[in-house]
Write a protein that holds these residues in place. Structure first.
Motif, mmCIF file in Angstrom:
data_model
loop_
_atom_site.group_PDB
_atom_site.id
_atom_site.type_symbol
_atom_site.label_atom_id
_atom_site.label_comp_id
_atom_site.label_asym_id
_atom_site.label_seq_id
_atom_site.Cartn_x
_atom_site.Cartn_y
_atom_site.Cartn_z
ATOM 1 N N SER B 56 0.840 -1.205 0.000
ATOM 2 C CA SER B 56 0.000 0.000 0.000
ATOM 3 C C SER B 56 0.867 1.243 0.000
ATOM 4 O O SER B 56 0.592 2.209 -0.707
ATOM 5 C CB SER B 56 -0.899 0.023 1.236
ATOM 6 O OG SER B 56 -1.721 -1.109 1.254
ATOM 7 N N ASP B 184 -6.227 -0.575 -4.233
ATOM 8 C CA ASP B 184 -5.619 -1.189 -3.054
ATOM 9 C C ASP B 184 -6.568 -2.235 -2.479
ATOM 10 O O ASP B 184 -7.514 -1.898 -1.772
ATOM 11 C CB ASP B 184 -5.296 -0.118 -2.011
ATOM 12 C CG ASP B 184 -4.364 -0.645 -0.937
ATOM 13 O OD1 ASP B 184 -4.109 -1.874 -0.911
ATOM 14 O OD2 ASP B 184 -3.876 0.168 -0.129
ATOM 15 N N GLU B 185 -6.311 -3.486 -2.776
ATOM 16 C CA GLU B 185 -7.177 -4.589 -2.326
ATOM 17 C C GLU B 185 -8.657 -4.249 -2.492
ATOM 18 O O GLU B 185 -9.415 -4.288 -1.522
ATOM 19 C CB GLU B 185 -6.896 -4.923 -0.852
ATOM 20 C CG GLU B 185 -5.461 -5.339 -0.606
ATOM 21 C CD GLU B 185 -5.250 -5.762 0.843
ATOM 22 O OE1 GLU B 185 -6.080 -6.548 1.336
ATOM 23 O OE2 GLU B 185 -4.286 -5.316 1.465
#
Ligand SMILES: Nc1ncnc2c1ncn2[C@@H]1O[C@H](COP(=O)(O)OP(=O)(O)OP(=O)(O)O)[C@@H](O)[C@H]1O
Ligand SMILES: [Mg+2]
Lengths: 283, 263
Positions: B56, B184-185
């Motif tokens: 991240s 991000d995910e």
């Protein structure tokens, strides 16, 4: 008693206490309102509200209505922009670790705990004596402004801090400037907290009497000519009437005070709508 | 605020990402160590690696979201389309328009669906209703959520399901017409159906824009990514075409990770 039994017993009795206090506080509130209405409504005449004051047969609270509105105007016109602005600065534009911010925070916390009579004394020394204004609505309004400023700063800052960081990030990640993020995302999301703070602040202004005794005098029988004349407020009138053997007048004034509080709450609701902007969902 | 800018915008020459010897510190703690990587345009690049390895953090250096964190310091060079995005005076809001981001947890604004999507265009000074309408509709369509919400554009975005909210957030990011999208995910909080929808969406989007996605799900990386980068403790261990990474990784740490021996 076994542990389980004890905790059940505790749970039940806590529940009981909760209900009891709920009933007590609601009954008390209702009682007060009914008492005031019954006592005061009959006394609410046009002359009592708006007529001239000519004791002993013509009693009017028009001077108090004018005075209260002027005090509200002065205190809020200064308090809201400065208070909300400072809160925005503290929560959005300053590093929360910095010494200055910590000092300001300590100061607002301390100041909002000071008894109002102390503010009154301060106002008296500065505006009445120091500036030589004598008793004046302006001095009273300024003192009230100083009194509610820390209150507004604290409640607005709390509302801003509770806005999730992810919303700020979402806005910035879309290429929005900081200012737009603050005004279009953070402030609307905090609007109900901010409005609550403002209601509390106006409530303090309307209900204050100690400060005003020392700063605007208690001239119940004359409509103030300008901001620098002495005057009275609804709360002071209630004090005056009940002190001088006019309980019905006091109750009637309370009704007006109550109505004013309700009116301000409605106004605040409207303001909240506007602040949120249209299309702002309820969910 | 909100004025259309003409002259001072940096001119990107394409949207290739080039990172050289990047070091990043949170205060004393080093979170990224000497990361160098090149990412081509219009392809899907996946970042994998165990929790806390800096995926991240690295993603957020690409649109300078780390600027928001106190005490975060960046050394090295990050170039996008030939522009050093950390150069002094760089127009960061413009960078973030071109390099969009979708977060792990859906974060729609507490506004109507319409206003969520119109937020970015309004930021750039677009006010005409028909122009806004057009952007809102096309963004929602590109994020394949239009059919589900077309009758309730004026309703609150918070009333949508989690999967719908995430696609709304993708639509919102697309409304700024980015050339790179950082994810991000994006599916870690979603059910398999919503996840499949978003994966399909990514396949469509990469025809037009570059996509960088962080994921903990190696099957996901294998399904959607053209290339995959493996991070470990702040280092970029290996970066290669996805098939190569999963079939014959060069580094034995990569091998251990994808065969599930740690992380
Ligand atoms: N705001 C921050 N301040 C200080 N340290 C941070 C901050 N954000 C991340 N870190 C640290 O940097 C390292 C990398 O974090 P990062 O969030 O990039 O990991 P990640 O690979 O995305 O992990 P995950 O898979 O759990 O999301 C971690 O050790 C983390 O503790
Ligand atoms: Mg992460």
């Amino acid at each position: 008693m076994s542990r389980k039994g004890l905790s059940r017993y505790l749970g039940l009795s806590l529940k009981g206490v909760t209900y009891l206090s709920l009933i007590l506080s609601n009954v008390a509130l209702l009682g007060i309102i009914i008492y005031i209405l019954v006592d005061g409504m009959g006394y609410l005449t046009w002359d009592f509200l708006f007529g001239p004051y000519r004791a002993p047969d013509l009693i009017s609270i028009w001077p108090a209505i004018v005075g209260t509105l002027e005090l509200l105007l002065i205190a809020l016109a200064l308090g809201l922009p400065i208070g909300i602005g400072s809160a925005i600065f503290l929560s959005e534009y300053s590093k929360s670790e910095s010494k200055l911010v910590k000092a300001i925070r300590l100061a607002t916390e301390t100041l909002s705990g000071i008894p109002s009579i102390v503010y009154g004394l301060f106002g008296y020394l500065v505006f009445v004596v120091g500036f030589g204004w004598g008793y004046s609505l302006l001095g009273g309004g300024l003192t009230l402004f100083l009194m509610i400023l820390p209150l507004i700063v604290r409640s607005v800052e709390e509302a801003l801090v509770s806005v999730p960081k992810s919303l700020r990030e979402a806005s910035l990640a879309l290429g929005a400037q900081k200012s737009r993020t603050v005004f279009k995302v953070v402030l609307p999301s905090a609007s109900s907290g901010i409005v609550t703070g403002c209601i509390l602040a106006s409530g303090r202004v309307i209900s204050e009497s100690a400060v005003l005794l020392l700063t605007i005098g208690m001239v119940v029988n004359k409509v103030p000519g300008d901001m620098l004349s002495a005057g009275t407020s609804l709360a002071l009138d209630i004090y005056y009437f009940s002190n001088f053997g006019m309980p019905e007048e006091a109750a009637a004034t309370s009704v007006v005070l109550l109505l004013l509080v309700i009116f301000i709450n409605l106004l605040a609701l409207l303001a909240e709508r506007l602040l949120r902007g249209k299309g702002y969902g309820k969910a | 605020m909100g004025k259309p800018r003409i002259s001072d915008e940096p001119v990107f020459d394409g949207f290739k990402i080039k990172v050289e010897e990047l070091n990043l510190y949170y205060g004393e703690k080093q979170a990224l160590k000497n990361v160098s990587i090149s990412i081509e345009e219009k392809q899907v690049e996946a970042f994998i690696g165990p929790s806390g390895c800096g995926k991240s953090t690295f993603l957020r250096t690409l649109n300078r979201m780390n600027d928001l964190i106190d005490g975060c310091r960046v050394e090295g060079k990050v170039e996008i389309g030939g522009q050093d995005i950390y150069q002094k005076g760089f127009d960061v809001p413009y960078l973030r328009r071109k390099v969009g981001m979708v977060f792990q947890k859906p974060n729609p604004f507490p506004m109507s669906i319409y206003d969520n999507i119109a937020y970015a265009p309004r930021t750039f000074g677009i006010k005409k209703k028909d122009e806004l309408d057009e952007i809102v509709v096309s963004s929602l369509k590109r994020a394949s959520i239009y059919d589900e919400v077309k009758d309730r554009l004026k309703e609150s975005a918070l009333a949508l399901s989690g999967g719908q909210q995430q696609r709304l957030c993708i639509a919102r990011a697309l409304s700024a017409s980015p050339s790179i999208l950082l994810l991000d995910e994006p599916t870690s909080a979603l059910d398999p159906v919503s996840t499949a929808k978003i994966e399909e969406l990514i396949g469509e989007l990469k025809k037009e824009i570059g996509i960088v996605i962080v994921t903990h799900n190696m099957q996901q990386a294998a399904r959607i990514a053209d290339r995959t980068a493996f991070f470990l403790m702040g280092e970029l261990v290996e970066e290669a075409p996805t098939t190569a990474i999963f079939s014959h990784p060069q580094d034995e740490r990569t091998l251990s990770y994808i065969t599930g021996r740690f992380g």
